[in-house]
Motif scaffolding. Structure first.
Motif, PDB file in Angstrom:
ATOM      1  N   MET A   1       0.799  -1.132  -0.204  1.00 41.91           N
ATOM      2  CA  MET A   1       0.013  -0.041  -0.050  1.00 41.91           C
ATOM      3  C   MET A   1       0.884   1.227  -0.180  1.00 41.91           C
ATOM      4  O   MET A   1       1.940   1.295   0.709  1.00 41.91           O
ATOM      5  N   GLU A   2       0.565   2.267  -0.891  1.00 38.02           N
ATOM      6  CA  GLU A   2       1.322   3.556  -0.709  1.00 38.02           C
ATOM      7  C   GLU A   2       1.270   4.163   0.514  1.00 38.02           C
ATOM      8  O   GLU A   2       0.173   4.302   1.121  1.00 38.02           O
ATOM      9  N   ARG A   3       2.117   4.835   1.265  1.00 39.87           N
ATOM     10  CA  ARG A   3       2.098   5.320   2.393  1.00 39.87           C
ATOM     11  C   ARG A   3       1.148   6.696   2.175  1.00 39.87           C
ATOM     12  O   ARG A   3       0.327   6.867   3.263  1.00 39.87           O
ATOM     13  N   GLN A   4       1.375   7.452   1.159  1.00 40.56           N
ATOM     14  CA  GLN A   4       0.331   8.592   1.176  1.00 40.56           C
ATOM     15  C   GLN A   4      -1.272   8.087   1.230  1.00 40.56           C
ATOM     16  O   GLN A   4      -2.040   8.966   1.639  1.00 40.56           O
ATOM     17  N   HIS A   5      -1.402   7.333   0.507  1.00 45.40           N
ATOM     18  CA  HIS A   5      -2.810   6.585   0.671  1.00 45.40           C
ATOM     19  C   HIS A   5      -3.367   6.321   2.121  1.00 45.40           C
ATOM     20  O   HIS A   5      -4.479   6.563   2.522  1.00 45.40           O
ATOM     21  N   LEU A   6      -2.283   5.460   2.783  1.00 50.90           N
ATOM     22  CA  LEU A   6      -2.587   5.161   3.964  1.00 50.90           C
ATOM     23  C   LEU A   6      -2.705   6.448   4.951  1.00 50.90           C
ATOM     24  O   LEU A   6      -3.738   6.344   5.858  1.00 50.90           O
ATOM     25  N   LEU A   7      -1.716   7.263   4.647  1.00 51.63           N
ATOM     26  CA  LEU A   7      -1.877   8.728   5.511  1.00 51.63           C
ATOM     27  C   LEU A   7      -3.213   9.402   5.268  1.00 51.63           C
ATOM     28  O   LEU A   7      -3.769   9.691   6.237  1.00 51.63           O
ATOM     29  N   GLY A   8      -3.600   9.297   3.985  1.00 46.05           N
ATOM     30  CA  GLY A   8      -4.990  10.048   3.805  1.00 46.05           C
ATOM     31  C   GLY A   8      -6.059   9.297   4.463  1.00 46.05           C
ATOM     32  O   GLY A   8      -6.982  10.129   4.935  1.00 46.05           O
ATOM     33  N   TYR A   9      -6.034   8.166   4.638  1.00 45.02           N
ATOM     34  CA  TYR A   9      -7.077   7.478   5.124  1.00 45.02           C
ATOM     35  C   TYR A   9      -7.256   7.713   6.462  1.00 45.02           C
ATOM     36  O   TYR A   9      -8.105   7.682   7.184  1.00 45.02           O
ATOM     37  N   LEU A  10      -5.881   7.525   7.270  1.00 46.86           N
ATOM     38  CA  LEU A  10      -5.904   7.811   8.683  1.00 46.86           C
ATOM     39  C   LEU A  10      -6.474   9.170   9.052  1.00 46.86           C
ATOM     40  O   LEU A  10      -7.052   9.550  10.019  1.00 46.86           O
ATOM     41  N   ASP A  11      -5.994  10.187   8.301  1.00 41.21           N
ATOM     42  CA  ASP A  11      -6.339  11.560   8.389  1.00 41.21           C
ATOM     43  C   ASP A  11      -7.879  11.796   8.327  1.00 41.21           C
ATOM     44  O   ASP A  11      -8.652  12.449   9.043  1.00 41.21           O
ATOM     45  N   GLU A  12      -8.577  10.977   7.510  1.00 46.15           N
ATOM     46  CA  GLU A  12      -9.891  11.156   7.179  1.00 46.15           C
ATOM     47  C   GLU A  12     -10.633  10.422   8.285  1.00 46.15           C
ATOM     48  O   GLU A  12     -11.770  11.033   8.649  1.00 46.15           O
ATOM     49  N   LEU A  13     -10.166   9.333   8.838  1.00 45.90           N
ATOM     50  CA  LEU A  13     -10.789   8.606   9.954  1.00 45.90           C
ATOM     51  C   LEU A  13     -10.651   9.282  11.181  1.00 45.90           C
ATOM     52  O   LEU A  13     -11.638   9.470  12.220  1.00 45.90           O
ATOM     53  N   LEU A  14      -9.477   9.975  11.670  1.00 44.40           N
ATOM     54  CA  LEU A  14      -9.213  10.349  12.864  1.00 44.40           C
ATOM     55  C   LEU A  14      -9.566  12.040  12.922  1.00 44.40           C
ATOM     56  O   LEU A  14      -9.450  12.482  14.115  1.00 44.40           O
ATOM     57  N   LYS A  15      -9.365  12.722  11.668  1.00 42.37           N
ATOM     58  CA  LYS A  15      -9.772  14.006  11.828  1.00 42.37           C
ATOM     59  C   LYS A  15      -9.023  15.058  12.807  1.00 42.37           C
ATOM     60  O   LYS A  15      -9.221  15.673  13.484  1.00 42.37           O
ATOM     61  N   PRO A  16      -7.497  14.940  12.485  1.00 47.41           N
ATOM     62  CA  PRO A  16      -6.641  15.806  13.366  1.00 47.41           C
ATOM     63  C   PRO A  16      -6.635  17.203  13.323  1.00 47.41           C
ATOM     64  O   PRO A  16      -6.353  17.738  14.252  1.00 47.41           O
ATOM     65  N   THR A  17      -7.343  17.637  12.360  1.00 45.90           N
ATOM     66  CA  THR A  17      -7.370  19.134  12.248  1.00 45.90           C
ATOM     67  C   THR A  17      -8.465  19.784  12.982  1.00 45.90           C
ATOM     68  O   THR A  17      -8.747  20.704  13.264  1.00 45.90           O
ATOM     69  N   LEU A  18      -9.527  18.868  13.823  1.00 42.82           N
ATOM     70  CA  LEU A  18     -10.339  19.163  14.816  1.00 42.82           C
ATOM     71  C   LEU A  18      -9.568  19.575  16.163  1.00 42.82           C
ATOM     72  O   LEU A  18     -10.365  20.025  17.003  1.00 42.82           O
ATOM     73  N   PHE A  19      -8.470  19.122  16.199  1.00 41.99           N
ATOM     74  CA  PHE A  19      -7.847  19.366  17.580  1.00 41.99           C
ATOM     75  C   PHE A  19      -6.620  20.362  17.378  1.00 41.99           C
ATOM     76  O   PHE A  19      -5.693  20.153  16.592  1.00 41.99           O
ATOM     77  N   ARG A  20      -6.409  20.745  18.616  1.00 41.36           N
ATOM     78  CA  ARG A  20      -5.230  21.680  19.019  1.00 41.36           C
ATOM     79  C   ARG A  20      -4.392  20.929  19.869  1.00 41.36           C
ATOM     80  O   ARG A  20      -4.612  20.770  20.963  1.00 41.36           O
ATOM     81  N   ALA A  57       9.197  -3.980  10.006  1.00 36.71           N
ATOM     82  CA  ALA A  57       7.936  -3.292   9.784  1.00 36.71           C
ATOM     83  C   ALA A  57       8.405  -2.051   8.698  1.00 36.71           C
ATOM     84  O   ALA A  57       9.733  -1.711   8.856  1.00 36.71           O
ATOM     85  N   ASP A  58       7.730  -1.715   8.021  1.00 30.27           N
ATOM     86  CA  ASP A  58       7.654  -0.423   7.269  1.00 30.27           C
ATOM     87  C   ASP A  58       7.182   0.767   7.810  1.00 30.27           C
ATOM     88  O   ASP A  58       7.597   1.773   7.531  1.00 30.27           O
ATOM     89  N   LEU A  59       6.291   0.573   8.744  1.00 31.29           N
ATOM     90  CA  LEU A  59       5.847   1.706   9.448  1.00 31.29           C
ATOM     91  C   LEU A  59       5.368   1.302  10.905  1.00 31.29           C
ATOM     92  O   LEU A  59       4.962   0.463  11.354  1.00 31.29           O
ATOM     93  N   LEU A  60       5.712   2.518  11.592  1.00 33.30           N
ATOM     94  CA  LEU A  60       5.575   2.187  13.265  1.00 33.30           C
ATOM     95  C   LEU A  60       4.349   3.127  13.521  1.00 33.30           C
ATOM     96  O   LEU A  60       4.693   4.478  13.463  1.00 33.30           O
ATOM     97  N   LEU A  61       3.394   2.754  14.089  1.00 31.63           N
ATOM     98  CA  LEU A  61       2.036   3.722  14.255  1.00 31.63           C
ATOM     99  C   LEU A  61       1.869   3.686  15.831  1.00 31.63           C
ATOM    100  O   LEU A  61       1.772   2.665  16.476  1.00 31.63           O
TER     101      LEU A  61
END
Length: 251
Positions: A1-20, A57-61
């Protein structure tokens, strides 16, 4: 899976822009562009990085990543060693802090409620999905000492109990991690007890004087379920090999 696709999915799921937040959410250290193996854990310590390297691992979350506000900006000492280890093995480091605390289904508060079989009845500081302090009811009324034993059985760690509330606990508020200073918000809501991870000297007096029980159930112990659930969700959604590593931490 492309990293950017995964990051986009996580951002959409967790919505970090809602938080300071106190640290950047999302990609913190860049590794390889392709991701097939994800290791999850609470904190990106050297021990967890070594586990990720050993497993390939390719990614540590993680929930606790790097670059926190008010910490030194220079990369020296253990920070340099950690980042050097990640870069040398092309491992991406991705962290989500407050967005993972608050997520209505996969978050730390939601997963702690599931672990303790709490009936969720909203949040005290915002709507569910944004609020960090949740409220609800126990699965059954319990004596304070019985609830202390219940927490130990469910979380595998004996909590510190600061008494102050009624003999029988029915209603609770909770916020995982280092959220002891939300105790006044819980007291204002009129709950019988407040659960978080850590404790301060002042917490003892606030609990006694404001008339509620406080349970310091462990920062790590209350926050290991969200990152585990997030990893399991990714494994279900995508063709990825995901492994959760729970490194012992008494705090």
């Amino acid at each position: 899976m492309e990293r950017q696709h995964l990051l986009g999915y996580l951002d959409e799921l967790l919505k970090p822009t809602l938080f300071r937040d106190y640290a950047p959410n999302g990609l913190q250290v860049e590794g390889g562009e392709e991701v097939t193996r994800i290791m999850t854990g609470v904190t990106a310590s050297q021990a967890l990085i070594d586990e990720a390297i050993g497993w390939g691992a390719d990614l540590l979350l993680v929930h606790h990543g790097y670059f926190w506000k008010n910490e030194p900006q220079i990369i020296t000492g253990i920070k340099a060693k950690r980042i050097k280890s990640l870069l040398a093995h092309d491992i991406n480091l991705v962290g989500y802090h407050l967005p993972l605390d608050a997520h209505q289904g996969l978050g730390n508060n939601a997963q702690l409620a599931r672990q303790l079989e709490l009936e969720v009845r909203g949040a005290l500081d915002d709507e569910l999905g944004k609020g960090l302090v949740w409220k609800g009811r126990l699965p059954m009324p319990m004596q304070a000492l019985d609830f202390c034993a219940y927490l130990e059985a469910k979380l595998g760690r004996r909590p510190l109990h600061l008494p102050g509330g009624p003999e029988v606990i029915e209603t609770v508020a909770w916020c995982t991690g280092g959220a002891q200073d939300y105790i006044d918000l819980a007291a204002d809501a009129g709950v019988d007890a407040f659960i978080s991870g850590e404790v301060s000297e002042r917490t003892t007096h606030i609990a006694a004087e404001r008339g509620l029980h406080y349970f310091a159930a462990g920062h790590h112990a209350t926050e290991r379920y969200g990152i585990k659930a997030l990893g399991e969700h990714l494994a279900d959604q995508f063709d990825l090999d995901v492994r959760f590593v729970d490194l012992p931490n008494p705090v």
